[in-house]
Write an enzyme that holds these catalytic residues in place. Structure first.
Site, PDB file in Angstrom:
ATOM      1  N   ASP A  36     110.203  41.046  26.094  1.00  0.00           N
ATOM      2  CA  ASP A  36     109.649  40.371  27.262  1.00  0.00           C
ATOM      3  C   ASP A  36     109.026  39.009  26.899  1.00  0.00           C
ATOM      4  OD1 ASP A  36     108.646  39.979  29.762  1.00  0.00           O
ATOM      5  OD2 ASP A  36     107.495  41.827  29.844  1.00  0.00           O
ATOM      6  N   ASP A  90     107.062  54.589  25.354  1.00  0.00           N
ATOM      7  CA  ASP A  90     106.228  53.471  24.902  1.00  0.00           C
ATOM      8  C   ASP A  90     105.201  53.937  23.886  1.00  0.00           C
ATOM      9  OD1 ASP A  90     107.451  51.480  26.238  1.00  0.00           O
ATOM     10  OD2 ASP A  90     106.026  51.383  27.899  1.00  0.00           O
ATOM     11  N   ARG A 111     101.798  47.108  37.760  1.00  0.00           N
ATOM     12  CA  ARG A 111     102.009  46.159  36.668  1.00  0.00           C
ATOM     13  C   ARG A 111     102.264  44.751  37.242  1.00  0.00           C
ATOM     14  NH1 ARG A 111     106.028  45.245  31.700  1.00  0.00           N
ATOM     15  NH2 ARG A 111     104.613  45.680  30.023  1.00  0.00           N
ATOM     16  N   TRP A 135     115.709  41.013  26.273  1.00  0.00           N
ATOM     17  CA  TRP A 135     115.132  41.962  27.249  1.00  0.00           C
ATOM     18  C   TRP A 135     115.320  41.448  28.675  1.00  0.00           C
ATOM     19  CZ3 TRP A 135     111.229  41.535  30.911  1.00  0.00           C
ATOM     20  CH2 TRP A 135     110.543  42.692  31.297  1.00  0.00           C
ATOM     21  N   TRP A 162     117.406  46.932  28.950  1.00  0.00           N
ATOM     22  CA  TRP A 162     117.270  46.938  30.415  1.00  0.00           C
ATOM     23  C   TRP A 162     116.069  47.786  30.796  1.00  0.00           C
ATOM     24  CZ3 TRP A 162     121.666  46.150  34.169  1.00  0.00           C
ATOM     25  CH2 TRP A 162     121.279  46.438  35.486  1.00  0.00           C
ATOM     26  N   ASP A 163     115.028  47.128  31.276  1.00  0.00           N
ATOM     27  CA  ASP A 163     113.767  47.829  31.543  1.00  0.00           C
ATOM     28  C   ASP A 163     113.566  48.089  33.036  1.00  0.00           C
ATOM     29  OD1 ASP A 163     111.333  48.970  30.905  1.00  0.00           O
ATOM     30  OD2 ASP A 163     110.738  47.337  29.578  1.00  0.00           O
TER      31      ASP A 163
END
Ligand code: GLA
Length: 718
Positions: free
Chosen positions: A363, A542, A437, A405, A471-472
């Site tokens: 990121d 995570d 977020r 990312w 791919w988040d």
């Protein structure tokens, strides 16, 4: 192999290892006569018959009389492949249709069948692929409107014991119909004496194993988060002594499994897309295809079930074939979004030194993204922050591949599309939209939105030499109101969203066939078979501390092969680099830390495990068989991997350092009884038979410096 006995109206579906034997009864219902390990004598004698109290009659409205059917089955007690809704005994039905007149009674009855080679294939959704497969397709018609046709596909693979099932619903009537429930399977089992194992949790604590006995009534295992979720995984299994029956769905969205029992002594499982906020219109001549569900029957325990699922996923599901998984270095835990061109280049240099083969810039490389408040939805390179071309060419020059990312389904408030197209963002029609977020969810049920993100992504990918993307998906879905969908189609949103996810994935797959995709959703929030069809590995959690990962990875591997379990050695302080590396080997190995901070000794340890990974991982950890040897001791996990030819195995004992044990007797599995093996612990040499029967004693070495310790054992044929 699929055999039809016309006289008896029976079907045998078998690969000579497991078998499913079906019977079309007088009422045109498909009964499950036998489902289990293959036997030579499978026939109608296995059918449950209820003479006395349970024989039933029905009223034939055409003949205007009661008919006693000679067929001695009772609806309540028979095992069915599909049951109706609002008819029969009210067990949950997999498909419910609201007909044009508003009625919801649905009852699909046998009409005909066909047999074909291979799995059913679908262009727009993930599905099983491969040869050496036979598929039986039943054609059924709704009793209340025979123009509504149901295709029920059952596929058997001759190389493993995973069955694939799904339904296709066709509307040949003149009016639209609504699907209120469109699940993928219905399995009736002949006992209620099972334990149910399912895997739930939360962000950072994914896939805890929960076990309970089948309850009287209904147990639901589900997600309605818009993704398969951290909270429940789509995989679950039932056990009774050596029997293990596993279920999984090739799908990434809301799912629901119901495990139902009543007075009938059987367990009835329905499974598929969650009917939560689901109401799908099928227009005349329209079709709805349900995702494929996989079922594995094992008569020899849980590990046998896992090994069959692993084979299925590796051979018949993952489309991106990898000869060797590269060692991935991801910079996220090292620098998060605080980097420059120079700092990334210096990371790359040190990452290479410890054996990394692919570097991922996570990121923070795009738009004005220096924190979570900004940039999502604007996938243009932040040229004032990073010289992307320069870092990519440096990366390739030193012999590493390069990855980037993305979080394609999300948007932050500050990007121009947000202002220009508020209708692309979910929740903005409310007084208050849920923000998580600092981000919002894009309406991927709208193909225009998917097109827009696709064009932005290809702008970056066409102009840079990129070998991989991560791919988040960092929040779940709330306020699922697509402004693009009319009132009649509103409740199609969740499934359309998932189809949008698949459509973008497959467009990228087709345009960049060489490019590897790693799945991720705040760690393991979308660890499922739908994602694995496109992405050969998924970031598992995570939480990279060994105390969390030892459970998360261990439990994930009941369903998913080690190669799919993305596992990085991080700077987490609860264990040594030795322990973290050993655990990472039981997955797809990589690193995630600031490599500039590593000492020479630490670099040496990490390089040693990189070397081991390169030499042994493919043959033993990827192609070999996995066994879960854990004792029932809390805080201790024991795994084993062994090569197909049984010449070499690794065992990992990983445990809390304050565990109340000084030694453990380890019983290895899968060795060749006649081989002599040497274990890399002093003085242990023995043949496979003795080792498997008697085991060997392993001292638990407690290192007070760390919360988690490990013993890593190599067993090799002499
Ligand atoms: C999620 C992922 C992490 C990392 C961050 C970046 O949390 O799971 O691995 O990519 O997003 O924002």
């Amino acid at each position: 192999m699929i055999t039809f006995n016309e006289k008896e109206k029976t079907f045998l579906i078998t690969n000579k290892s497991i078998a499913l034997f079906l019977y079309i009864n007088e009422m045109k219902q498909i009964e499950t006569v036998y489902f289990g390990v293959y036997k030579e004598d499978i026939s109608l004698k296995y059918r449950k018959e209820f003479e006395d109290n349970y024989s039933t009659s029905y009223f034939d409205t055409c003949k205007n009389e009661f008919i006693d059917h000679s067929d001695k089955s009772s609806n309540e007690h028979s095992l069915f492949e599909i049951s109706g809704h609002d008819v029969g005994d009210h067990r949950p039905a997999p498909i419910i249709i609201r007909h044009a007149d508003g009625s919801v009674a649905t009852n699909f009855l046998y009409d005909s069948f066909s047999v074909s080679k291979g799995y059913p294939s679908y262009v727009d959704m993930p599905h099983a692929t491969g040869e050496d497969v036979d598929t039986l397709t039943f054609i059924l018609r709704d009793e209340f409107d025979p123009n509504i046709v149901l295709k029920y596909n059952i596929s058997i693979n001759n190389n493993h014991d995973v069955l694939i099932k799904n339904f296709e619903i066709e509307n040949h009537s003149k009016n639209p119909i609504n699907l209120l429930k469109a699940l993928s399977l219905h399995v009736d089992l002949d006992s209620k004496d099972f334990d149910v194992h399912h895997f739930g949790g939360a962000w950072g604590y994914e896939r805890n194993e929960f076990v309970n006995h089948v309850i009287d009534g209904e147990q639901i295992i589900s997600s309605c988060y818009g993704r398969s979720s951290h909270e429940e995984n789509p995989f679950f299994f039932l056990t009774n002594k050596n029997i293990a029956i596993g279920f999984n769905l090739i799908y990434s969205g809301n799912f629901k499994a119901s495990i139902f029992t009543d007075y009938s002594f059987s367990t009835r499982i329905t499974y598929g897309i969650n009917d939560y906020d689901f109401d799908w219109v099928i227009e005349p001549n329209g079709l709805f295809v349900t995702p494929q569900a996989s079922i594995c029957y094992s008569g020899t325990g849980v590990d046998n079930m896992s090994q069959h699922f692993h084979r299925f996923i590796n051979e018949n599901l993952i489309q991106y074939k990898l000869n060797k998984r590269p060692i991935i270095f991801n910079c996220w835990e090292g620098c998060e979004m605080n980097f420059t061109t120079e700092s990334i280049i210096s990371y790359m240099k040190d990452a290479r030194e410890i054996g990394s083969e692919l570097f991922v810039l996570d990121d923070g490389w795009f738009s004005l993204r220096n924190d979570v408040m900004h940039g999502l939805g604007d996938w243009s390179v932040n040229k004032s922050k990073i010289d992307l071309k320069k870092v990519i060419s440096y990366c390739h020059d030193i012999g590493m591949k390069f990855g980037l990312w993305f979080e394609p389904e999300m948007i932050n408030y500050d990007v121009p599309i947000f202002k220009k197209h508020p209708e692309y963002v979910l929740g903005l029609d409310r007084a208050k939209a849920t923000v998580h977020r600092s981000q919002f969810v894009l309406d991927f049920s709208n193909p225009e939105v998917v097109d827009l993100i696709y064009s932005q992504m290809i702008e970056v990918l066409d102009n840079h030499n990129i070998d991989y993307i991560k791919w988040d998906h960092n929040r779940d879905i709330k306020e699922a109101n697509s402004l693009n969908l009319s009132k009649e189609h509103k409740q199609e949103f969740y499934h359309r969203y998932v189809m949008g996810y698949y459509s973008l994935l497959s467009r990228l797959r087709n345009r960049y066939p060489h490019m590897m995709i790693e799945g991720c959703a705040s760690g393991g929030g979308r660890f499922d078979l739908g994602t694995l069809y496109y992405a050969p590995l998924i970031w598992t959690s995570d939480n990279t501390s060994a105390s969390a990962r030892m459970n998360i990875q261990y439990n994930t591997s009941f369903a998913y092969p080690l190669g799919t379990i993305s596992s990085h050695v991080s700077k987490a302080s609860d264990s040594s680099y030795e322990t973290k590396s050993q655990l990472a080997l039981f997955g797809s190995f990589g690193f995630e830390m600031n490599p500039n901070m590593l000492t020479d000794i630490e670099k040496e340890v990490l390089s040693k495990y990189s070397l081991l990974y390169k030499k042994k991982h493919n043959e033993i950890f990827i192609k070999g068989n996995l066994y879960h040897l854990s004792s029932s001791v809390d805080g201790l996990r024991i795994y084993e991997v062994i090569s197909k030819d049984k010449t070499e195995a690794y065992i990992l004992l990983i445990y809390y350092s304050d565990i109340a044990l000084n030694s453990v007797n380890v019983l290895p599995c899968g060795l060749d009884e006649s081989f002599n093996y040497k274990i890399d612990m002093p003085n242990i040499e023995n043949n496979g038979k003795n080792l498997m029967n008697d085991g060997f004693l392993v001292e638990i070495n407690k290192d007070s410096k760390f919360k988690i310790s490990s013993v890593f054992i190599n067993i090799i044929k002499k």
